[in-house]
Design a protein around this motif. Structure first.
Motif, PDB file in Angstrom:
ATOM      1  N   GLU A   1       0.839  -1.201   0.000  1.00 40.85           N
ATOM      2  CA  GLU A   1       0.000   0.000   0.000  1.00 40.85           C
ATOM      3  C   GLU A   1       0.872   1.248   0.000  1.00 40.85           C
ATOM      4  N   ARG A   2       1.987   1.173   0.753  1.00 43.18           N
ATOM      5  CA  ARG A   2       2.892   2.314   0.866  1.00 43.18           C
ATOM      6  C   ARG A   2       4.337   1.844   0.773  1.00 43.18           C
ATOM      7  N   GLN A   3       5.172   2.717   0.213  1.00 44.84           N
ATOM      8  CA  GLN A   3       6.605   2.431   0.134  1.00 44.84           C
ATOM      9  C   GLN A   3       7.389   3.176   1.220  1.00 44.84           C
ATOM     10  N   GLY A   4       6.686   3.762   2.150  1.00 38.55           N
ATOM     11  CA  GLY A   4       7.316   4.448   3.270  1.00 38.55           C
ATOM     12  C   GLY A   4       6.264   4.788   4.305  1.00 38.55           C
ATOM     13  N   PRO A   5       6.674   5.281   5.471  1.00 37.32           N
ATOM     14  CA  PRO A   5       5.718   5.654   6.515  1.00 37.32           C
ATOM     15  C   PRO A   5       4.754   6.730   6.040  1.00 37.32           C
ATOM     16  N   GLY A   6       3.518   6.657   6.508  1.00 40.98           N
ATOM     17  CA  GLY A   6       2.522   7.662   6.157  1.00 40.98           C
ATOM     18  C   GLY A   6       1.125   7.140   6.386  1.00 40.98           C
ATOM     19  N   SER A   7       0.148   7.990   6.098  1.00 44.88           N
ATOM     20  CA  SER A   7      -1.259   7.603   6.235  1.00 44.88           C
ATOM     21  C   SER A   7      -2.106   8.612   5.488  1.00 44.88           C
TER      22      SER A   7
ATOM     23  N   TYR B   1       5.637  -0.861   8.558  1.00 46.50           N
ATOM     24  CA  TYR B   1       6.471  -1.977   8.996  1.00 46.50           C
ATOM     25  C   TYR B   1       5.691  -3.276   9.184  1.00 46.50           C
ATOM     26  N   ASP B   2       4.514  -3.215   9.798  1.00 42.57           N
ATOM     27  CA  ASP B   2       3.741  -4.451   9.993  1.00 42.57           C
ATOM     28  C   ASP B   2       3.392  -5.126   8.665  1.00 42.57           C
ATOM     29  N   PRO B   3       2.856  -4.397   7.683  1.00 45.70           N
ATOM     30  CA  PRO B   3       2.601  -5.034   6.381  1.00 45.70           C
ATOM     31  C   PRO B   3       3.875  -5.548   5.718  1.00 45.70           C
ATOM     32  N   MET B   4       4.981  -4.829   5.916  1.00 42.61           N
ATOM     33  CA  MET B   4       6.252  -5.265   5.342  1.00 42.61           C
ATOM     34  C   MET B   4       6.673  -6.615   5.912  1.00 42.61           C
TER      35      MET B   4
ATOM     36  N   LYS C   1       4.922  -8.940   7.078  1.00 41.05           N
ATOM     37  CA  LYS C   1       4.050 -10.016   6.585  1.00 41.05           C
ATOM     38  C   LYS C   1       4.445 -10.476   5.184  1.00 41.05           C
ATOM     39  N   ARG C   2       5.210  -9.668   4.465  1.00 38.62           N
ATOM     40  CA  ARG C   2       5.618 -10.027   3.101  1.00 38.62           C
ATOM     41  C   ARG C   2       6.948 -10.759   3.053  1.00 38.62           C
ATOM     42  N   PHE C   3       7.691 -10.786   4.134  1.00 35.60           N
ATOM     43  CA  PHE C   3       9.053 -11.331   4.119  1.00 35.60           C
ATOM     44  C   PHE C   3       9.107 -12.783   3.631  1.00 35.60           C
ATOM     45  N   ASP C   4       8.298 -13.653   4.233  1.00 31.49           N
ATOM     46  CA  ASP C   4       8.390 -15.083   3.911  1.00 31.49           C
ATOM     47  C   ASP C   4       8.041 -15.357   2.450  1.00 31.49           C
ATOM     48  N   ASP C   5       6.963 -14.753   1.970  1.00 28.36           N
ATOM     49  CA  ASP C   5       6.572 -14.959   0.570  1.00 28.36           C
ATOM     50  C   ASP C   5       7.646 -14.436  -0.382  1.00 28.36           C
ATOM     51  N   PHE C   6       8.229 -13.316  -0.029  1.00 30.90           N
ATOM     52  CA  PHE C   6       9.280 -12.727  -0.863  1.00 30.90           C
ATOM     53  C   PHE C   6      10.496 -13.649  -0.938  1.00 30.90           C
ATOM     54  N   LEU C   7      10.920 -14.164   0.200  1.00 29.52           N
ATOM     55  CA  LEU C   7      12.077 -15.062   0.221  1.00 29.52           C
ATOM     56  C   LEU C   7      11.782 -16.355  -0.541  1.00 29.52           C
TER      57      LEU C   7
END
Length: 252
Positions: free
Chosen positions: A15-21, A198-201, A203-209
């Protein structure tokens, strides 16, 4: 795949490539004196997949040029804009922020969330100013020290990653020295970092690896991201993104 290709692949569906809302974008927008009867020209520089671009399009009467160096992000933005019936308000441009093809005083608002560091805060302010109309506004978020003094570990990390990191007062001074008057400033909240980025990031680690066969480059990317997350959580009282909103003054 190269490291940059892997980084794009890791971030492109986020959703985002950096902190924000959305709330941060709207809060920054609230500092700008907007004529509702005027059709504005806005450039969103370093837009990524455009979470903030969408928010701006929903809340402004205007045409937005969304600029990013990487077409993968722009394709995602175009698809989302179409789904939301915002394609008439958003056009994309694949271009480096250091080589923008804009005309002098073309835009009413220049926007850049978490991206100006790619060319440096001062360089960005100086180089983009000419594209902004007199009495137009610039709104940028930038990594910023929250305190005058910091623990050595976090100071060394960020001075190595981005030597231009500084306090808000120093960033505001740069704006003032370059023909702007500040109209608003705030720090992004912890939620903008953790819940939205960071939380969404994580969650993507395992699938990415798994997708990339646990390659050394993929593992290095995850290790670097994990290090940044750990450092932020440990030292969040000392740094955040500062959101700077300033108005371009008439030439003297």
């Amino acid at each position: 795949m190269t490291e940059i290709e892997l980084l794009i692949d890791f971030h492109v569906n986020a959703e985002r490539q950096g902190p924000g809302s959305d709330e941060d974008t709207l809060k920054a927008l609230s500092f700008i004196d907007i004529n509702p009867d005027k059709t504005l020209r806005i450039a969103d520089i370093g837009c990524g997949s455009g979470a903030q671009t969408i928010t701006l399009a929903k809340n402004l009467n205007g045409k937005i040029t969304a600029v990013d160096l990487f077409s993968d992000f722009l394709i995602k933005l175009e698809k989302r804009a179409k789904v939301l019936n915002l394609e008439d308000k958003i056009s994309t441009l694949e271009k480096s922020m250091e080589d923008l093809p804009f005309a002098k005083e073309e835009y009413d608002i220049l926007w850049s969330e978490g991206a100006i560091y790619n060319m440096g805060f001062e360089s960005g302010i100086k180089n983009w100013k000419k594209f902004l109309k007199t009495c137009g506004y610039i709104a940028v978020s930038e990594i910023t020290w929250k305190t005058k003094n910091r623990p050595k570990e976090i100071e060394e990390h960020w001075n190595n990653e981005y030597p231009e990191i500084d306090t808000a007062s120093a960033k505001i001074e740069i704006l003032e020295e370059n023909g702007f008057t500040p109209v608003g400033f705030f720090f992004l909240s912890e939620n903008s970092w953790v819940e939205n980025y960071y939380d969404p990031m994580e969650k993507r680690f395992d699938d990415f690896l798994n997708k990339h066969g646990n390659s050394d480059v993929a593992k290095t990317i995850v290790e670097k991201e994990n290090q940044e997350i750990a450092l932020y959580k440990k030292y969040k009282d000392y740094l955040s993104y500062g959101f700077y909103v300033a108005k371009k003054l008439p030439a003297e």
